[in-house]
Scaffold this motif. Sequence first.
Motif, PDB file in Angstrom:
ATOM      1  N   UNK A   1       0.851  -1.205   0.000  1.00  0.00           N
ATOM      2  CA  UNK A   1       0.000   0.000   0.000  1.00  0.00           C
ATOM      3  C   UNK A   1       0.881   1.247   0.000  1.00  0.00           C
ATOM      4  N   UNK A   2       1.925   1.159   0.782  1.00  0.00           N
ATOM      5  CA  UNK A   2       2.839   2.297   0.850  1.00  0.00           C
ATOM      6  C   UNK A   2       3.430   2.597  -0.525  1.00  0.00           C
ATOM      7  N   UNK A   3       3.853   1.543  -1.210  1.00  0.00           N
ATOM      8  CA  UNK A   3       4.525   1.776  -2.482  1.00  0.00           C
ATOM      9  C   UNK A   3       3.565   2.166  -3.595  1.00  0.00           C
ATOM     10  N   UNK A   4       2.327   1.666  -3.510  1.00  0.00           N
ATOM     11  CA  UNK A   4       1.391   1.947  -4.598  1.00  0.00           C
ATOM     12  C   UNK A   4       0.606   3.235  -4.338  1.00  0.00           C
ATOM     13  N   UNK A   5       0.067   3.334  -3.158  1.00  0.00           N
ATOM     14  CA  UNK A   5      -0.900   4.415  -2.921  1.00  0.00           C
ATOM     15  C   UNK A   5      -0.279   5.667  -2.332  1.00  0.00           C
ATOM     16  N   UNK A   6       0.691   5.473  -1.450  1.00  0.00           N
ATOM     17  CA  UNK A   6       1.212   6.620  -0.720  1.00  0.00           C
ATOM     18  C   UNK A   6       2.462   7.175  -1.396  1.00  0.00           C
ATOM     19  N   UNK A   7       3.062   8.131  -0.769  1.00  0.00           N
ATOM     20  CA  UNK A   7       4.298   8.714  -1.290  1.00  0.00           C
ATOM     21  C   UNK A   7       4.024   9.719  -2.387  1.00  0.00           C
ATOM     22  N   UNK A   8       5.087   9.993  -3.140  1.00  0.00           N
ATOM     23  CA  UNK A   8       4.968  11.010  -4.175  1.00  0.00           C
ATOM     24  C   UNK A   8       4.408  10.402  -5.447  1.00  0.00           C
ATOM     25  N   UNK A   9       3.560  11.137  -6.122  1.00  0.00           N
ATOM     26  CA  UNK A   9       2.957  10.638  -7.351  1.00  0.00           C
ATOM     27  C   UNK A   9       4.007  10.591  -8.453  1.00  0.00           C
ATOM     28  N   UNK A  10       4.106   9.442  -9.073  1.00  0.00           N
ATOM     29  CA  UNK A  10       4.982   9.314 -10.231  1.00  0.00           C
ATOM     30  C   UNK A  10       4.336  10.083 -11.381  1.00  0.00           C
ATOM     31  N   UNK A  11       5.021  11.088 -11.938  1.00  0.00           N
ATOM     32  CA  UNK A  11       4.377  11.948 -12.954  1.00  0.00           C
ATOM     33  C   UNK A  11       3.896  11.175 -14.167  1.00  0.00           C
ATOM     34  N   UNK A  12       4.513   9.997 -14.390  1.00  0.00           N
ATOM     35  CA  UNK A  12       4.067   9.175 -15.524  1.00  0.00           C
ATOM     36  C   UNK A  12       2.572   8.848 -15.453  1.00  0.00           C
ATOM     37  N   UNK A  13       2.064   8.710 -14.222  1.00  0.00           N
ATOM     38  CA  UNK A  13       0.675   8.267 -14.052  1.00  0.00           C
ATOM     39  C   UNK A  13      -0.271   9.426 -13.768  1.00  0.00           C
ATOM     40  N   UNK A  14       0.141  10.633 -14.102  1.00  0.00           N
ATOM     41  CA  UNK A  14      -0.661  11.795 -13.741  1.00  0.00           C
ATOM     42  C   UNK A  14      -2.045  11.765 -14.392  1.00  0.00           C
ATOM     43  N   UNK A  15      -2.162  11.054 -15.503  1.00  0.00           N
ATOM     44  CA  UNK A  15      -3.436  11.091 -16.224  1.00  0.00           C
ATOM     45  C   UNK A  15      -4.259   9.813 -16.088  1.00  0.00           C
ATOM     46  N   UNK A  16      -3.901   8.976 -15.146  1.00  0.00           N
ATOM     47  CA  UNK A  16      -4.659   7.727 -15.017  1.00  0.00           C
ATOM     48  C   UNK A  16      -6.071   8.016 -14.524  1.00  0.00           C
ATOM     49  N   UNK A  17      -7.083   7.445 -15.203  1.00  0.00           N
ATOM     50  CA  UNK A  17      -8.445   7.625 -14.701  1.00  0.00           C
ATOM     51  C   UNK A  17      -8.686   6.714 -13.499  1.00  0.00           C
ATOM     52  N   UNK A  18      -9.641   7.072 -12.683  1.00  0.00           N
ATOM     53  CA  UNK A  18      -9.979   6.244 -11.521  1.00  0.00           C
ATOM     54  C   UNK A  18     -10.727   4.995 -11.997  1.00  0.00           C
ATOM     55  N   UNK A  19     -10.939   4.117 -11.060  1.00  0.00           N
ATOM     56  CA  UNK A  19     -11.645   2.866 -11.338  1.00  0.00           C
ATOM     57  C   UNK A  19     -13.039   3.189 -11.904  1.00  0.00           C
ATOM     58  N   UNK A  20     -13.454   2.427 -12.931  1.00  0.00           N
ATOM     59  CA  UNK A  20     -14.741   2.751 -13.556  1.00  0.00           C
ATOM     60  C   UNK A  20     -15.884   1.914 -12.979  1.00  0.00           C
ATOM     61  N   UNK A  21     -17.081   2.229 -13.427  1.00  0.00           N
ATOM     62  CA  UNK A  21     -18.270   1.634 -12.814  1.00  0.00           C
ATOM     63  C   UNK A  21     -18.285   0.121 -12.971  1.00  0.00           C
ATOM     64  N   UNK A  22     -17.872  -0.364 -14.156  1.00  0.00           N
ATOM     65  CA  UNK A  22     -17.886  -1.808 -14.379  1.00  0.00           C
ATOM     66  C   UNK A  22     -16.955  -2.509 -13.391  1.00  0.00           C
TER      67      UNK A  22
END
Lengths: 481, 490
Positions: free
Chosen positions: B427-448
Amino acid sequence: MNSLDSLFFIHSELFLTAALFIVLIFDFFVKQKKWLGWLSFLALVVAFKISPLSYPTEGLFFNYYVWDPFTFFFKAAAYLTIGLTILASLAYEKIPEKQQGELYVLLIAMALLLTIMGGSTNLLMIFLAIESVSLTSYLLVGFQKFDKFSSEASLKYVLFGSVSSAIMLFGMSLLFGATGTIDLTRIGFLLSQSTGSEIQHIALVGMMFLLVGIGFKISMVPFHMWAPDVYQGAPTPVTAFLTVAPKALGFAVMARVLFLAFPHFIHKWTHLLTVLSILTMTIGNVIAISQSDVKRLLAYSSIAQAGYILVGLAAPGPLGLQAVLIYIITYLFTNLGAFFTVLAIERNIGTNQLEAYNGLSIRSPLLALALAIFLLSLAGIPPLAGFIGKIYIFSAAIKANSIPLAVAIALNSAVAAYYYFKIVKAMYLTRPAKEDGIPFQNPLPIKIVVCATLLGTLLIGLWPMLVIRFVEQSITSLPIF
Amino acid sequence: MNIPILSSLVFLPIVGMILVMIAPKNQHQFIRIIGTVVTGVVLLITVKLLFAFNPNTSDLQFVEHVSWIPQLNVFYHLGVDGISLPMILATSLLSFLACIASFGIKERVKEYFALYLLLVTGMLGTFLSINLFLFYIFWEVVLVPMYFLIGIWGGSRKEYAAIKFFLYTLAGSMFMLIGILALFFASTPHTFDMLELSKNAFALRFQQIIFMALFFGFAIKVPIFPFHTWLPDAHVEAPTPISVLLAGVLLKMGTYGFFRISYPILPNAARWFSPYMGILAVIGIVYGGFVAFAQKDFKKMVAYSSVSHMGFVLLGLAALTTTGLNGALLQMFNHAMITGGLFLLVGVLYDRAHTRALDSFGGMWAKMPVYGGILIFISLASMGLPGLSGFVSEFMVLMGSFKIYRWMTIVSCIGILLAAAYLLYMIQRVLLGKLNPKWANLPDINAREIFTLVPLMVFILAVGIYPNLVLQYITPAIENLVRLLGGIPA
């Protein structure tokens, strides 16, 4: 039974002999050879239809030949194989048109000879039957006489075949010398009477030599060396036929010889066959792994399959013999189907190399599916025919408390699955090297044979009751202990 | 209405498979709808079964018993009891959810759904068969579509992973087949019926040999250390929905085999082998935990966490107490929900980022708050937070085994500690810490994707708060099993 009374029980054979000559004569006039193929097929169907369904209580022709349920079983197997092979040959263009008529004649002759092989109960008939089946096989293998591989295969087959025939004949002469008779049942009786005498030793040696000749026919290790080259070099329909019918009949003879003549030596030959069957399946499977030609791979696989069938004889008893017969039926449909599918693919891609199968599921989904099902059945995956065969083989080994056999089959099944899945992998997992959109074209006969064998493979797997009942009836005529 | 309910469960997917096979090749949407409708109906039938099921008896219910191969005394014999019911529920639910998650499959859609439905039939059939012969057939039927599903739609080393999975399992099941046939020939009268077989009292020596033969088949499937090496390959290479079924259902087939076959039929051998199974369980728990901790790949971490969590099931089995066995069976159900959820979540992230390297993420919570919330919820369940389902079952297992194998139980607790460590570290490595700029445009989880996760979360929470929801079904069957085993009814 004297010859005249015996004739009634072989009228279907007589009919087939007549048909053979008719096809041979027609060969001179008929330009369209495929009509000869259909005619031969029809003759086989009719001959099978008119087979007598009652069985005489004694042997025919002064006990040189028996017509019993056991013979009937193998006759059915031989006719079925040959009928399907004739249909498949109709679609095989590599044989020059001029020779095709002869091919059908030889195949009909083969049906006759194999039936006789299944019904032979004395050494002379066994030798004659095996020898004539072999001679016909040599011809069939070398049928593409302008093809280098075909000729080489034929020559190799002749050399191996004649040596093993000679050894078998030597064994027979020893048996005759020791017992003074060529009748299998009589030999068995005399051997049981002569406990502890010199005769036993001579007869034992004779039995071993006899097994060499039969072992050659069923491609048992260490007499299997001819098989891969012959199976690879022969025309594909002939290969399909050779891997099934002569082998099945080899087992018929072997069962008759062992159960009628040598029940006295049961402990000796069960040990021998245990070792040989483990060797046969292991060597066949292990060498198959490294093959890159599909036909050759299936050739080694068929050696291994012979090893599985041998288990039924290495663990004798009613269940063992049932296992042999059931495995032969399931193997008949599955192996013929696999080779026919390979033939259908070969017609379109012109090669049997494994790389050429890459991405076949996209180019021809139906053929790929059919071949996949046949290979799964060969691997013994339920609910296909091969699984029923394997269950019986396993059961025979376990019933006889032969743990080494059971473990050997289990390990070999895993090894075999690996190379069967090499083909499946090429067809489904690997992408084709180049996309040429030419759809596969196959004539009607090949579609018929692939569908027929596929249907057999599926139905035997799902409803094995009929086959099992048929087999149970077939072995009633053999003395089993 | 007189349609046999269990047969319709098993064969409805086959009907769906045939429909998919005759559907036109390019109608992807239509094929997806067939798949979803079929698995949806299977789920509905399961729910109906759940309500019709009588939880107060340990007998088989909804039995179907038809002669199939009379010569071998093989019957088409289906039935459901408290041991198989949770597995059926888990299978139907995960099949439905994973089918929706399969909408992301873009190539060879027709083949995918045909094989997928065949797989569903195999899984349901395995859990419903009461005849060993039938059980073996369904067991093998699972194998073949799984090979293709991993091998065609998998990741970069898919071919290797697929054949490794196949050969491992096949080798195991061949020994299982030997065991089954030996049981057949040893019983009087010869039978493949599990209930009849459990009435035979076999000699200990014979039981031990058969137990070993069956153990190979089951242990490879679970997988029990040291037979686990196929698992990381298969899980990592398989496409997301298939990983879900692999971890959620296929692993349970192995432990289910112990509950259904080895234990009732070979009780003496089960007692004899229980300390060894306990040792293997502890090794699995601790080893799996440590290896999971060391992983750099998200999916591989989840895969190894399965080895660790399935160790608890084995520990409960080894204890032979009512509490332990109850806990083990509940853990099977809970692990199906939790790991299914985790694999779905890995898939969600992978579909967007096309990588699973844990170190390449960071600060995703800010970009994907809903995803982050769900991931934390399911991770907490996996590490055994009280109030969520994972806690209940692991606690029961430990409680059940403590009286019998005190030191093993204590060592196993390290596994819970490790689970907390690797999950929080993830969780620490994926969710927390500094945002990797590469993923700045990732959309959130969708309804499906949320739709596929919510039912799992509902079960995780519900079982966590009120475990009796599932336990009421399984306890009578487990008590009966303990009676058969002659174990300690506590």
